[in-house]
Every structure is written in C-alpha cells, then in structure tokens.
Design an enzyme around this catalytic site. Structure first.
Site, PDB file in Angstrom:
ATOM      1  N   ASP A 160      10.783 -80.477  14.077  1.00 23.52           N
ATOM      2  CA  ASP A 160      11.363 -81.713  13.563  1.00 23.52           C
ATOM      3  C   ASP A 160      12.341 -81.452  12.422  1.00 23.52           C
ATOM      4  O   ASP A 160      13.166 -82.314  12.096  1.00 23.52           O
ATOM      5  CB  ASP A 160      10.262 -82.663  13.063  1.00 23.52           C
ATOM      6  CG  ASP A 160       9.587 -83.416  14.196  1.00 23.52           C
ATOM      7  OD1 ASP A 160      10.104 -83.380  15.326  1.00 23.52           O
ATOM      8  OD2 ASP A 160       8.540 -84.041  13.948  1.00 23.52           O
ATOM      9  N   ARG A 197      10.477 -90.332  28.307  1.00 19.42           N
ATOM     10  CA  ARG A 197       9.823 -89.219  27.619  1.00 19.42           C
ATOM     11  C   ARG A 197       8.643 -88.688  28.446  1.00 19.42           C
ATOM     12  O   ARG A 197       8.021 -89.434  29.205  1.00 19.42           O
ATOM     13  CB  ARG A 197       9.372 -89.660  26.220  1.00 19.42           C
ATOM     14  CG  ARG A 197      10.549 -89.990  25.324  1.00 19.42           C
ATOM     15  CD  ARG A 197      10.136 -90.420  23.937  1.00 19.42           C
ATOM     16  NE  ARG A 197       9.559 -89.319  23.164  1.00 19.42           N
ATOM     17  CZ  ARG A 197       9.198 -89.423  21.894  1.00 19.42           C
ATOM     18  NH1 ARG A 197       9.336 -90.584  21.256  1.00 19.42           N
ATOM     19  NH2 ARG A 197       8.699 -88.379  21.252  1.00 19.42           N
ATOM     20  N   ARG A 229      -2.831 -90.085  13.625  1.00 17.81           N
ATOM     21  CA  ARG A 229      -4.054 -89.401  14.067  1.00 17.81           C
ATOM     22  C   ARG A 229      -5.271 -90.007  13.377  1.00 17.81           C
ATOM     23  O   ARG A 229      -6.310 -90.260  14.001  1.00 17.81           O
ATOM     24  CB  ARG A 229      -3.958 -87.907  13.761  1.00 17.81           C
ATOM     25  CG  ARG A 229      -3.126 -87.112  14.749  1.00 17.81           C
ATOM     26  CD  ARG A 229      -2.846 -85.711  14.227  1.00 17.81           C
ATOM     27  NE  ARG A 229      -2.202 -84.870  15.234  1.00 17.81           N
ATOM     28  CZ  ARG A 229      -0.910 -84.926  15.558  1.00 17.81           C
ATOM     29  NH1 ARG A 229      -0.119 -85.800  14.945  1.00 17.81           N
ATOM     30  NH2 ARG A 229      -0.396 -84.127  16.480  1.00 17.81           N
ATOM     31  N   GLN A 252      12.697 -85.790  23.091  1.00 13.73           N
ATOM     32  CA  GLN A 252      12.055 -86.579  22.041  1.00 13.73           C
ATOM     33  C   GLN A 252      12.776 -87.917  21.902  1.00 13.73           C
ATOM     34  O   GLN A 252      13.149 -88.501  22.924  1.00 13.73           O
ATOM     35  CB  GLN A 252      12.008 -85.754  20.741  1.00 13.73           C
ATOM     36  CG  GLN A 252      11.067 -84.563  20.875  1.00 13.73           C
ATOM     37  CD  GLN A 252      10.891 -83.769  19.597  1.00 13.73           C
ATOM     38  OE1 GLN A 252      11.840 -83.253  19.025  1.00 13.73           O
ATOM     39  NE2 GLN A 252       9.650 -83.655  19.152  1.00 13.73           N
ATOM     40  N   LYS A 264       3.508 -89.360   8.923  1.00  9.33           N
ATOM     41  CA  LYS A 264       3.312 -90.154  10.133  1.00  9.33           C
ATOM     42  C   LYS A 264       2.311 -89.474  11.065  1.00  9.33           C
ATOM     43  O   LYS A 264       1.424 -90.116  11.633  1.00  9.33           O
ATOM     44  CB  LYS A 264       4.634 -90.338  10.878  1.00  9.33           C
ATOM     45  CG  LYS A 264       4.496 -91.118  12.197  1.00  9.33           C
ATOM     46  CD  LYS A 264       5.630 -90.840  13.155  1.00  9.33           C
ATOM     47  CE  LYS A 264       5.529 -89.472  13.776  1.00  9.33           C
ATOM     48  NZ  LYS A 264       6.514 -89.214  14.832  1.00  9.33           N
ATOM     49  N   ARG A 321      17.852 -84.152  21.150  1.00 12.29           N
ATOM     50  CA  ARG A 321      18.249 -83.828  19.776  1.00 12.29           C
ATOM     51  C   ARG A 321      19.238 -82.668  19.698  1.00 12.29           C
ATOM     52  O   ARG A 321      20.103 -82.639  18.810  1.00 12.29           O
ATOM     53  CB  ARG A 321      17.005 -83.546  18.928  1.00 12.29           C
ATOM     54  CG  ARG A 321      16.250 -84.822  18.577  1.00 12.29           C
ATOM     55  CD  ARG A 321      15.017 -84.571  17.747  1.00 12.29           C
ATOM     56  NE  ARG A 321      14.556 -85.832  17.148  1.00 12.29           N
ATOM     57  CZ  ARG A 321      13.393 -85.988  16.547  1.00 12.29           C
ATOM     58  NH1 ARG A 321      12.558 -84.963  16.473  1.00 12.29           N
ATOM     59  NH2 ARG A 321      13.054 -87.151  16.029  1.00 12.29           N
TER      60      ARG A 321
END
Length: 449
Positions: free
Chosen positions: A312, A126, A29, A339, A24, A343
């Site tokens: 992540d 965010r 990008r 995020q 992703k 988390r």
C-alpha cells in the site's frame, strides 16, 4: 473541499508533529472479531472512515449492537460468541476490500442464513474467487446475480462444516485473513491449507496476532474497571508513510518533526516497513517507543525496492520519485492491479502526464525522474491558469501520494502548481488528510518567520 483541490506548497521545512488516524486494517478486523467475541468490547483509537462505517452498518444489519463515538474515537460492540443474530440481511460493501472478504466468511458461521451482498462497480471487478471457493467447499451455496465469482451474489449458509479446506489467497491476503477469523469460531477444528503464494504476508500475521486476543477473552483493564473489555487500535502505519516522506517534498524537516503513535511498540502492522525505505532514500529515521522522529538527509536518491510486504505504500514513493536523484525501481506489486483501481497503471499514467520517464511491468514500475520537464509543465500550466491535474481513479492512496508531491515548492513562488481531482475519495481511510496537511503547512510557515 474544492474539487479539484489545489495543493499549496510548503515554503519552509515541515515542523511539528502528526497525529495519525487509527489503522483501517486493524479497526475492521477488530470489529469482526469483537462481534464474534463472547464479551462486550470497546475499541479505542478506532478509525472513523468510509470503510469502517460500511463495516459498522453491516454488523448492525446483522443484529449486533454497535455504539459509536467519533469524538472519543471509540466503538462498542456486544459480541455474540460466534453467533450471527439475523438469518437474513442485505449488505453493500461499497469498495471496502476488508468488508467484502471478512463478512462472507463470518456469515458462514450461521446455519440456515440467506444474505444478499453487493458492492460498487469497482468492487464487482475485484477478486473474490479464492474466498468463495473455500466457502463452497465448506457447505455454502452461492447464487451469482452477475459474473460468476464476483459481486453481487446471494449467500446461503449452513455453518462451517468440515475439518480441512484449501484456501487460495494469491489474489489477496484478505481472503486468508477472512478464513482464519471465521475458522477460529467454527465448530470443531477447521484446518486451513494454503494454496499458492500468499501476498502481503504481514497482514496475515496481523490477523494471527489479533485472533487470540478476542477468541480467548481479555485481561481486565485495570484503568477502566467494569464489564467491558478494551482493545487499543494502533495508529495507521500506511497513512504514516505520507508524513514520513513529506520532508522530501518540503525541503527538509525542522528539528523535532515526529509521527505520533508510530514507533517501537507498533507490533501489528507490516507497513511500518516503509521506514526502512525512507532510510534507504536518504531520510534519517529514529524510532522511539511511541513516536518516530524524521530528519532530513543531505540528498535523496532513487532505490530498488520489493514492496510486496507493504504494497500500500509503494504509491508514496512512486509519487515522489520525480524529486529523487536517479531511477526508482518498484517491484512485487502485481496484485495491486486488482485493488481500488489498477494502481500500477494509475501511477504510471499520472507520472507520464508529469513528464517523467516510466517503464511499466506486470509487477512494478521503473521511474526515471525529469525535474526540469516537470517544472516546465508546471510553469506552463500556472501561466495558462490551468494547474497540472491528477486523476485519482476513486483511489484514496493515489490522491494522498500526489498530495505530498504537490507540497514541493517546484516554482519557488509558494503558489499551487498541482491539483488533486476528487480529493474526497480520501474518506475511505483518512477523511481529514488534506486538513492535516494544510495545518502542518501553516504551522511550518508561521514558525519559519
């Protein structure tokens, strides 16, 4: 797909190979960079997911010609050499952090542009301030429709004017990446000065490596002559972490178990660093040129690990901590509180529900495993026909991480003991994750007979 989704455990070590979706981070990008490029570009191996669909839709609303083929995993974009075709547009970025940061910076290349931007409720909380401050210093005007420095807002653009600008990316490396991509197509020479510590530095390096591939033009692809240039998207190293760790849950891995497309030639993604964590935990990892082989070790134990460079993936290890010997200490992840969800809090909450010892800190977690208590809770739930249930908080990584834990045959019956709420949230980056997991389970079961 059922909701909640019961996870059927593996009754034999995982065997076979895993085909990963495209990254992703690279796909979104590359979509921005291809739109700014002067040549038509076709992305091969592109990810088709909620986040990339948001980016494609936004580019189309801005007047870019984008043709997609999900079957072929290709996206073709006709670049406009740093020009934004439409002067007005309404864009909703959902909860896609890459779209939320990359698009406003790119839009500021347009002189006399007026763009209305919004996101879903989670996105409205965010962090955006570091990016918006930099854009204002370069001449953009921003009308906020809600909280200052958050979505929704109207962006009035006047081109990127200025020679230098300070960029505070301490809340998200995407802020610096966004400014780097826009600066590469700004008029004159725009120099970016970092302010504060930049988190997830490997993603900044990814951006730095990608920009010249688009900004300086492409070397013709001798295998596909024509006018288009081609860019190959690497398979997703973050998604790989789930399948790298899967043998911990499945009682090992049969010979030949491998992750395709992830190997020594994976050059852009810092999340390949999870392979070193897997080795520290006790798995045997062998990187080949274009795949990685995973083999079981004699035991799996908790580790102390700073996950800042590949944050992540911390959820993958946290969810499997109940199956490890000894405590697991995870640090360097304070930024993940802002995020898709908080988390750290999400993982702490769900692990406590599973009977695990959890200490929560501002920048991390310490998880002390209690397999006996987890087994007792699971047995009680199965007996009452009420499986242990994981709340995913609309976060795909929470869903996938605990999905791997559910593959462990905790009760020795081969029957589900854990279920995942809102499994469809995986559509953000890996829409068929649970299908891939189930195919592996069935294949491993067949081969075990």
């Amino acid at each position: 797909m059922k909701d909640p989704l019961p996870i059927t455990p593996f009754t034999a070590p995982v065997k076979g190979s895993v085909e990963l979706p495209g990254s992703k981070s690279i796909t979104n990008r590359a979509l921005i960079l291809a739109a700014l490029c002067r040549d038509p570009v076709t992305l091969r191996g592109a990810l088709f997911s909620r986040d990339t669909e948001i980016m494609v839709k936004a580019l189309r609303s801005l007047g870019f010609k984008v043709n997609t083929s999900e079957k072929a995993k290709t996206i073709r974009i006709e670049g406009r050499g740093g020009m934004i075709p439409e002067a007005t547009a309404e864009i909703n970025v959902g909860n896609a952090g890459t779209a939320a940061r990359f698009l406003p910076a790119a839009l500021c290349l347009k002189k006399r542009g007026h763009y209305t931007l919004d996101g879903d409720e989670a996105m409205r909380h965010r962090p955006m301030k570091g990016l918006l401050d930099a854009l204002r210093r370069l001449g953009a005007e921003i009308e906020f429709k809600g909280r200052p420095d958050h979505f929704p807002f109207i962006l009035h653009t006047h081109g990127l004017s200025g020679n230098t600008v300070e960029v505070d990316a301490s809340a998200s490396s995407q802020i610096l990446s966004a400014m780097m991509m826009a600066a590469a197509w700004s008029k004159g020479h725009l120099e970016l000065h970092r302010v504060g510590q930049v988190i997830s530095e490997p993603f900044v390096r990814m951006t730095a490596k990608l920009i010249p591939r688009f900004n300086r033009g492409f070397v013709p692809d001798i295998d596909a002559p024509g006018f288009d240039q081609f860019f190959h998207v690497e398979p997703d190293a973050t998604a790989a972490s789930y399948f790298v760790a899967l043998p911990i849950a499945t009682g090992g891995a049969a010979p030949g178990y491998q992750i395709m497309g992830l190997g020594e030639n994976t050059e852009l993604q810092g999340d390949i660093g999870f392979l070193t964590v897997a080795q520290a935990v006790g798995l045997h990892v062998t990187k080949r040129a274009y795949h990685t082989e995973i083999a079981p070790g004699p035991a799996y134990h908790g580790v102390t690990q700073n996950f800042n460079p590949f944050s992540d993936t911390f959820l993958t290890l946290a969810a499997l901590a109940p199956l490890l010997e000894g405590p697991t200490h995870l640090t360097g992840i304070a930024h993940t509180r802002k995020q898709e969800t908080d988390r750290i809090l999400a993982m702490a909450t769900e692990l406590k529900k599973l009977g695990q010892g959890v200490e929560e800190f501002e920048d991390g977690l310490t998880i002390t495993p209690n397999l006996k208590k987890l087994r007792a809770l699971a047995a009680k739930g199965v007996k009452a026909k009420k499986l242990l249930s994981i709340e995913t908080y609309e976060d795909h990584r929470v869903a996938m991480s605990f999905g791997i834990l559910g593959c462990h045959d905790l009760l020795g019956t081969g029957q589900p003991w854990l279920q995942i709420q809102n499994p469809a949230c995986c559509g953000k980056t890996f829409p068929n994750f649970f299908d891939v997991l189930e195919d592996l389970r069935k294949a491993s079961k067949k081969r075990a007979k």
